[in-house]
Scaffold this motif. Structure first.
Motif, PDB file in Angstrom:
ATOM      1  N   ARG A 118      10.977   4.846  -3.419  1.00  0.00           N
ATOM      2  CA  ARG A 118       9.606   4.592  -2.963  1.00  0.00           C
ATOM      3  C   ARG A 118       8.981   5.803  -2.278  1.00  0.00           C
ATOM      4  O   ARG A 118       7.751   5.874  -2.168  1.00  0.00           O
ATOM      5  N   SER A 119       9.818   6.696  -1.794  1.00  0.00           N
ATOM      6  CA  SER A 119       9.327   7.843  -1.035  1.00  0.00           C
ATOM      7  C   SER A 119       9.611   9.152  -1.756  1.00  0.00           C
ATOM      8  O   SER A 119      10.609   9.272  -2.474  1.00  0.00           O
TER       9      SER A 119
ATOM     10  N   ASP B 189       9.008  -0.986   7.142  1.00  0.00           N
ATOM     11  CA  ASP B 189       8.729   0.455   7.243  1.00  0.00           C
ATOM     12  C   ASP B 189       7.951   0.780   8.518  1.00  0.00           C
ATOM     13  O   ASP B 189       7.733   1.963   8.820  1.00  0.00           O
TER      14      ASP B 189
ATOM     15  N   ASP C 298       0.829  -1.206   0.000  1.00  0.00           N
ATOM     16  CA  ASP C 298       0.000   0.000   0.000  1.00  0.00           C
ATOM     17  C   ASP C 298       0.865   1.257   0.000  1.00  0.00           C
ATOM     18  O   ASP C 298       2.089   1.195   0.133  1.00  0.00           O
ATOM     19  N   SER C 299       0.179   2.389  -0.107  1.00  0.00           N
ATOM     20  CA  SER C 299       0.844   3.688  -0.067  1.00  0.00           C
ATOM     21  C   SER C 299       0.275   4.525   1.073  1.00  0.00           C
ATOM     22  O   SER C 299      -0.875   4.328   1.484  1.00  0.00           O
TER      23      SER C 299
ATOM     24  N   GLN D 277       5.367  11.014   0.964  1.00  0.00           N
ATOM     25  CA  GLN D 277       4.598   9.993   0.260  1.00  0.00           C
ATOM     26  C   GLN D 277       5.477   8.762   0.130  1.00  0.00           C
ATOM     27  O   GLN D 277       6.606   8.862  -0.358  1.00  0.00           O
ATOM     28  N   THR D 278       4.978   7.618   0.559  1.00  0.00           N
ATOM     29  CA  THR D 278       5.723   6.374   0.424  1.00  0.00           C
ATOM     30  C   THR D 278       4.834   5.337  -0.227  1.00  0.00           C
ATOM     31  O   THR D 278       3.715   5.090   0.233  1.00  0.00           O
ATOM     32  N   ASN D 279       5.338   4.758  -1.289  1.00  0.00           N
ATOM     33  CA  ASN D 279       4.636   3.706  -2.011  1.00  0.00           C
ATOM     34  C   ASN D 279       5.273   2.350  -1.723  1.00  0.00           C
ATOM     35  O   ASN D 279       6.369   2.270  -1.168  1.00  0.00           O
ATOM     36  N   SER D 280       4.580   1.309  -2.122  1.00  0.00           N
ATOM     37  CA  SER D 280       5.101  -0.056  -1.960  1.00  0.00           C
ATOM     38  C   SER D 280       5.619  -0.285  -0.550  1.00  0.00           C
ATOM     39  O   SER D 280       6.758  -0.747  -0.347  1.00  0.00           O
ATOM     40  N   LEU D 281       4.784   0.014   0.415  1.00  0.00           N
ATOM     41  CA  LEU D 281       5.201  -0.105   1.812  1.00  0.00           C
ATOM     42  C   LEU D 281       5.541  -1.544   2.167  1.00  0.00           C
ATOM     43  O   LEU D 281       4.930  -2.496   1.645  1.00  0.00           O
TER      44      LEU D 281
ATOM     45  N   ARG E 294       0.524   8.787   2.638  1.00  0.00           N
ATOM     46  CA  ARG E 294       1.081  10.131   2.600  1.00  0.00           C
ATOM     47  C   ARG E 294       0.976  10.728   3.996  1.00  0.00           C
ATOM     48  O   ARG E 294      -0.126  10.913   4.524  1.00  0.00           O
TER      49      ARG E 294
END
Length: 124
Positions: A67-68, A90, A16-17, A82-86, A19
């Motif tokens: 990713r961020s 993390d 998930d992502s 914003q961080t994607n592909s958590l 913000r």
């Protein structure tokens, strides 16, 4: 009195992502570098991402690079992460910090104001 208030954390699944937001009051952020740090259970607080005073330069820890994205909205006196592909690794309490310098510092030495932190938990 300077206050930093983080928001946007929560419980998410791997992939998930999220913000995160950090709203600053009591001092303008437009002339300062900003940073995001995180502290996992039983570990020291570490640098995640930084942004210089005008947003032209960003730096990321290797663990989140690619990713961020750190960004700022000076009109709102707010900084974002914003961080994607958590990933489960993390998982941590994330803190934003306001620097007394205009340049990015990977250590916490230059940051003189901190938020209370927001919990991010990533389940596998």
């Amino acid at each position: 009195q300077v206050q930093l208030v983080e928001s946007g954390g929560g419980l998410v699944q791997a992939g998930d992502s999220l913000r995160l937001s950090c709203a600053v009051s009591g001092r303008t952020i437009s002339t300062s570098a900003m940073g995001w740090f995180r502290q996992a259970p039983g570990k020291e607080r570490v640098f995640v991402a930084g942004l210089n005073w005008n947003g032209a330069t960003t730096r990321y820890a290797d663990s989140v690079k690619g990713r961020s994205t750190i960004s700022r909205d000076n009109a709102r006196n707010t900084v974002y992460l914003q961080t994607n592909s958590l990933k489960p690794e993390d998982t941590a309490v994330y803190y934003c910090a306001l620097s007394k310098r205009y340049y990015i510092d990977y250590t916490d030495a230059s940051y003189d104001s901190w938020g209370q932190g927001t919990q991010v938990t990533v389940s596998s």
